[in-house]
Design a protein around this motif. Structure first.
Motif, PDB file in Angstrom:
ATOM      1  N   GLN A  64      13.591  17.440 -28.713  1.00 14.74           N
ATOM      2  CA  GLN A  64      13.527  17.389 -30.171  1.00 14.74           C
ATOM      3  C   GLN A  64      12.176  17.854 -30.702  1.00 14.74           C
ATOM      4  OE1 GLN A  64      16.130  16.647 -32.244  1.00 14.74           O
ATOM      5  NE2 GLN A  64      17.323  16.696 -30.364  1.00 14.74           N
ATOM      6  N   LYS A  65      11.109  17.319 -30.146  1.00 17.26           N
ATOM      7  CA  LYS A  65       9.769  17.666 -30.631  1.00 17.26           C
ATOM      8  C   LYS A  65       8.837  17.935 -29.452  1.00 17.26           C
ATOM      9  CE  LYS A  65      10.196  15.020 -34.938  1.00 17.26           C
ATOM     10  NZ  LYS A  65       9.648  13.902 -35.749  1.00 17.26           N
ATOM     11  N   LYS A  66       8.386  16.871 -28.797  1.00 15.50           N
ATOM     12  CA  LYS A  66       7.435  17.010 -27.702  1.00 15.50           C
ATOM     13  C   LYS A  66       8.025  17.836 -26.564  1.00 15.50           C
ATOM     14  CE  LYS A  66       4.471  14.310 -24.595  1.00 15.50           C
ATOM     15  NZ  LYS A  66       4.105  12.948 -24.140  1.00 15.50           N
ATOM     16  N   GLY A  67       7.322  18.881 -26.180  1.00 20.16           N
ATOM     17  CA  GLY A  67       7.753  19.714 -25.065  1.00 20.16           C
ATOM     18  C   GLY A  67       8.739  20.807 -25.432  1.00 20.16           C
ATOM     19  N   ARG A  68       9.099  20.899 -26.710  1.00 20.59           N
ATOM     20  CA  ARG A  68      10.107  21.886 -27.111  1.00 20.59           C
ATOM     21  C   ARG A  68       9.609  23.317 -26.907  1.00 20.59           C
ATOM     22  NH1 ARG A  68      14.806  21.570 -30.317  1.00 20.59           N
ATOM     23  NH2 ARG A  68      15.390  23.515 -31.377  1.00 20.59           N
ATOM     24  N   GLN A  69       8.403  23.621 -27.390  1.00 20.43           N
ATOM     25  CA  GLN A  69       7.874  24.975 -27.246  1.00 20.43           C
ATOM     26  C   GLN A  69       7.635  25.319 -25.783  1.00 20.43           C
ATOM     27  OE1 GLN A  69       4.569  25.943 -29.750  1.00 20.43           O
ATOM     28  NE2 GLN A  69       5.756  25.746 -31.626  1.00 20.43           N
ATOM     29  N   THR A  70       7.165  24.336 -25.017  1.00 16.47           N
ATOM     30  CA  THR A  70       6.960  24.559 -23.581  1.00 16.47           C
ATOM     31  C   THR A  70       8.274  24.905 -22.898  1.00 16.47           C
ATOM     32  OG1 THR A  70       5.096  23.013 -23.533  1.00 16.47           O
ATOM     33  CG2 THR A  70       6.142  23.531 -21.427  1.00 16.47           C
ATOM     34  N   LYS A  71       9.336  24.198 -23.267  1.00 18.97           N
ATOM     35  CA  LYS A  71      10.648  24.452 -22.683  1.00 18.97           C
ATOM     36  C   LYS A  71      11.155  25.833 -23.069  1.00 18.97           C
ATOM     37  CE  LYS A  71      14.266  23.133 -20.340  1.00 18.97           C
ATOM     38  NZ  LYS A  71      14.184  22.850 -18.878  1.00 18.97           N
ATOM     39  N   LEU A  72      10.963  26.223 -24.329  1.00 17.56           N
ATOM     40  CA  LEU A  72      11.402  27.540 -24.788  1.00 17.56           C
ATOM     41  C   LEU A  72      10.657  28.657 -24.059  1.00 17.56           C
ATOM     42  CD1 LEU A  72      11.746  26.772 -28.581  1.00 17.56           C
ATOM     43  CD2 LEU A  72      13.576  27.683 -27.134  1.00 17.56           C
ATOM     44  N   LYS A  73       9.353  28.485 -23.861  1.00 19.73           N
ATOM     45  CA  LYS A  73       8.573  29.480 -23.121  1.00 19.73           C
ATOM     46  C   LYS A  73       9.079  29.604 -21.685  1.00 19.73           C
ATOM     47  CE  LYS A  73       4.278  28.888 -25.764  1.00 19.73           C
ATOM     48  NZ  LYS A  73       2.886  28.375 -25.733  1.00 19.73           N
ATOM     49  N   GLN A  74       9.400  28.468 -21.092  1.00 23.21           N
ATOM     50  CA  GLN A  74       9.916  28.457 -19.720  1.00 23.21           C
ATOM     51  C   GLN A  74      11.264  29.173 -19.639  1.00 23.21           C
ATOM     52  OE1 GLN A  74      10.434  24.496 -18.091  1.00 23.21           O
ATOM     53  NE2 GLN A  74      11.991  25.210 -16.679  1.00 23.21           N
ATOM     54  N   LEU A  75      12.158  28.873 -20.563  1.00 25.75           N
ATOM     55  CA  LEU A  75      13.487  29.479 -20.559  1.00 25.75           C
ATOM     56  C   LEU A  75      13.427  30.973 -20.856  1.00 25.75           C
ATOM     57  CD1 LEU A  75      15.554  26.731 -22.433  1.00 25.75           C
ATOM     58  CD2 LEU A  75      15.577  27.252 -19.980  1.00 25.75           C
ATOM     59  N   ALA A  76      12.448  31.397 -21.647  1.00 27.88           N
ATOM     60  CA  ALA A  76      12.312  32.816 -21.992  1.00 27.88           C
ATOM     61  C   ALA A  76      12.017  33.678 -20.764  1.00 27.88           C
ATOM     62  CB  ALA A  76      11.222  32.994 -23.041  1.00 27.88           C
ATOM     63  N   GLU A  77      11.485  33.055 -19.710  1.00 28.00           N
ATOM     64  CA  GLU A  77      11.186  33.782 -18.472  1.00 28.00           C
ATOM     65  C   GLU A  77      12.393  33.841 -17.536  1.00 28.00           C
ATOM     66  OE1 GLU A  77       8.296  35.334 -17.964  1.00 28.00           O
ATOM     67  OE2 GLU A  77       7.708  34.679 -19.970  1.00 28.00           O
ATOM     68  N   GLU A  78      13.430  33.102 -17.872  1.00 23.29           N
ATOM     69  CA  GLU A  78      14.613  32.996 -17.009  1.00 23.29           C
ATOM     70  C   GLU A  78      15.460  34.271 -17.083  1.00 23.29           C
ATOM     71  OE1 GLU A  78      16.941  32.042 -14.322  1.00 23.29           O
ATOM     72  OE2 GLU A  78      15.608  30.376 -14.878  1.00 23.29           O
ATOM     73  N   LYS A  79      15.901  34.758 -15.939  1.00 21.19           N
ATOM     74  CA  LYS A  79      16.730  35.963 -15.873  1.00 21.19           C
ATOM     75  C   LYS A  79      18.221  35.644 -15.891  1.00 21.19           C
ATOM     76  CE  LYS A  79      13.074  38.478 -15.724  1.00 21.19           C
ATOM     77  NZ  LYS A  79      12.654  39.149 -16.978  1.00 21.19           N
ATOM     78  N   LYS A  80      18.569  34.418 -15.594  1.00 19.80           N
ATOM     79  CA  LYS A  80      19.978  34.028 -15.609  1.00 19.80           C
ATOM     80  C   LYS A  80      20.431  33.781 -17.050  1.00 19.80           C
ATOM     81  CE  LYS A  80      19.784  31.481 -11.179  1.00 19.80           C
ATOM     82  NZ  LYS A  80      18.313  31.391 -10.998  1.00 19.80           N
ATOM     83  N   THR A  81      21.737  33.763 -17.245  1.00 24.19           N
ATOM     84  CA  THR A  81      22.305  33.357 -18.526  1.00 24.19           C
ATOM     85  C   THR A  81      22.019  31.875 -18.742  1.00 24.19           C
ATOM     86  OG1 THR A  81      24.041  35.031 -18.436  1.00 24.19           O
ATOM     87  CG2 THR A  81      24.453  33.119 -19.829  1.00 24.19           C
ATOM     88  N   ILE A  82      21.639  31.517 -19.960  1.00 25.18           N
ATOM     89  CA  ILE A  82      21.262  30.143 -20.288  1.00 25.18           C
ATOM     90  C   ILE A  82      22.305  29.533 -21.212  1.00 25.18           C
ATOM     91  CG2 ILE A  82      19.516  28.699 -21.423  1.00 25.18           C
ATOM     92  CD1 ILE A  82      17.491  30.968 -20.696  1.00 25.18           C
ATOM     93  N   VAL A  83      22.681  28.304 -20.920  1.00 30.19           N
ATOM     94  CA  VAL A  83      23.636  27.570 -21.741  1.00 30.19           C
ATOM     95  C   VAL A  83      22.919  26.409 -22.423  1.00 30.19           C
ATOM     96  CG1 VAL A  83      25.818  26.310 -21.788  1.00 30.19           C
ATOM     97  CG2 VAL A  83      25.479  28.144 -20.111  1.00 30.19           C
ATOM     98  N   LEU A  84      23.032  26.352 -23.746  1.00 32.53           N
ATOM     99  CA  LEU A  84      22.398  25.297 -24.527  1.00 32.53           C
ATOM    100  C   LEU A  84      23.434  24.578 -25.379  1.00 32.53           C
ATOM    101  CD1 LEU A  84      19.333  27.333 -25.839  1.00 32.53           C
ATOM    102  CD2 LEU A  84      19.203  25.480 -24.170  1.00 32.53           C
ATOM    103  N   TYR A  85      23.206  23.310 -25.644  1.00 29.92           N
ATOM    104  CA  TYR A  85      23.982  22.563 -26.634  1.00 29.92           C
ATOM    105  C   TYR A  85      23.121  22.402 -27.886  1.00 29.92           C
ATOM    106  CZ  TYR A  85      27.558  21.017 -23.255  1.00 29.92           C
ATOM    107  OH  TYR A  85      28.587  20.956 -22.348  1.00 29.92           O
ATOM    108  N   GLU A  86      23.758  22.425 -29.049  1.00 27.15           N
ATOM    109  CA  GLU A  86      23.002  22.200 -30.284  1.00 27.15           C
ATOM    110  C   GLU A  86      23.904  21.605 -31.357  1.00 27.15           C
ATOM    111  OE1 GLU A  86      20.566  21.099 -31.791  1.00 27.15           O
ATOM    112  OE2 GLU A  86      19.216  22.681 -31.086  1.00 27.15           O
ATOM    113  N   SER A  87      23.301  20.859 -32.273  1.00 26.62           N
ATOM    114  CA  SER A  87      24.045  20.262 -33.385  1.00 26.62           C
ATOM    115  C   SER A  87      24.033  21.221 -34.571  1.00 26.62           C
ATOM    116  CB  SER A  87      23.416  18.926 -33.784  1.00 26.62           C
ATOM    117  OG  SER A  87      22.077  19.124 -34.204  1.00 26.62           O
TER     118      SER A  87
END
Length: 224
Positions: free
Chosen positions: A138-161
């Protein structure tokens, strides 16, 4: 002899997605753990299942797990369900599975409804390998997680409201790039099921053009 702990998927939308086996298991166990007794009560009434319901959700699972394990050790068979989908997949269930494994309890997870697989299949994006990331922090660690996922070469699946999807799409555009390929699926297996495919910029335009309702599965790949 210890009882068996069953993880039973429930429909994410259409009640016809409930399996015969799931109904039979819920009819045979001693009691059923659920997120919301009102929501699950409707499901059980529809399938004529008369078993005690006990609350098991994110706010009480730490306290409730010990009692469940004790009941299992005393020979009771117990099922856990959630409001929709498979227990443990972005829903309560992991702590109980861990406790079951630690205590050598027999555990069986029935195959069945989940939102991520249908959304992934119809996305048109590579699905031979994929990363399920669930809900972003939600808040803490969100940008860090996005930066990490941006480096991923596989297809990414996310849930969102629905009320956070616009913010998430904008952040993915920022961290992944505006030409990132994506697919947005909502209301899976319900009457108004809908999937929109395109670049992340096109999905932002689509999302802002209407009020989206229902839980959303977002599929992203910035390597193609």
């Amino acid at each position: 002899m210890s009882g068996i702990l069953y993880f039973v998927p429930t429909p994410v939308g259409n009640l016809e997605d409930m399996t015969f086996r799931a109904v039979n298991v819920l009819k045979e166990v001693d009691y059923i753990l659920c997120e919301d007794t009102r929501t699950s009560g409707i499901l059980l009434k529809h399938f004529e299942i008369s078993k005690p319901l006990k609350s098991y959700h994110l706010h009480n699972e730490h306290q409730a797990t010990e009692k469940v394990i004790t009941d299992l050790k005393n020979g009771q068979n117990i099922a856990i369900i959630t409001d929709a989908g498979t227990p443990g997949i972005s829903d309560p269930g992991y702590l109980l599975a861990k406790a079951g494994a630690d205590n050598n309890i027999e555990m069986i997870c029935l195959p069945g409804a989940t939102a991520l697989i249908p959304a992934l299949v119809v996305s048109g994006l590579p699905n031979n390998e994929f990363l399920f990331a669930g809900f972003l922090p939600q808040k803490k660690g969100r940008q860090t997680k996005l930066k990490q996922l941006a480096e991923e070469k596989k297809t990414i699946v996310l849930y969102e409201s629905p009320h956070k999807i616009n913010t998430t799409l904008e952040q993915i555009k920022e961290f992944f790039g505006e030409n990132t390929k994506a697919s947005l699926s909502r209301e899976i297996s319900k009457k108004f099921e809908e999937t929109k495919r395109g670049t992340i910029s096109e999905l932002i335009e689509f999302s802002k053009s209407k009020t989206l309702k229902g839980e959303i599965v977002l599929i992203v790949n910035n390597s193609i």
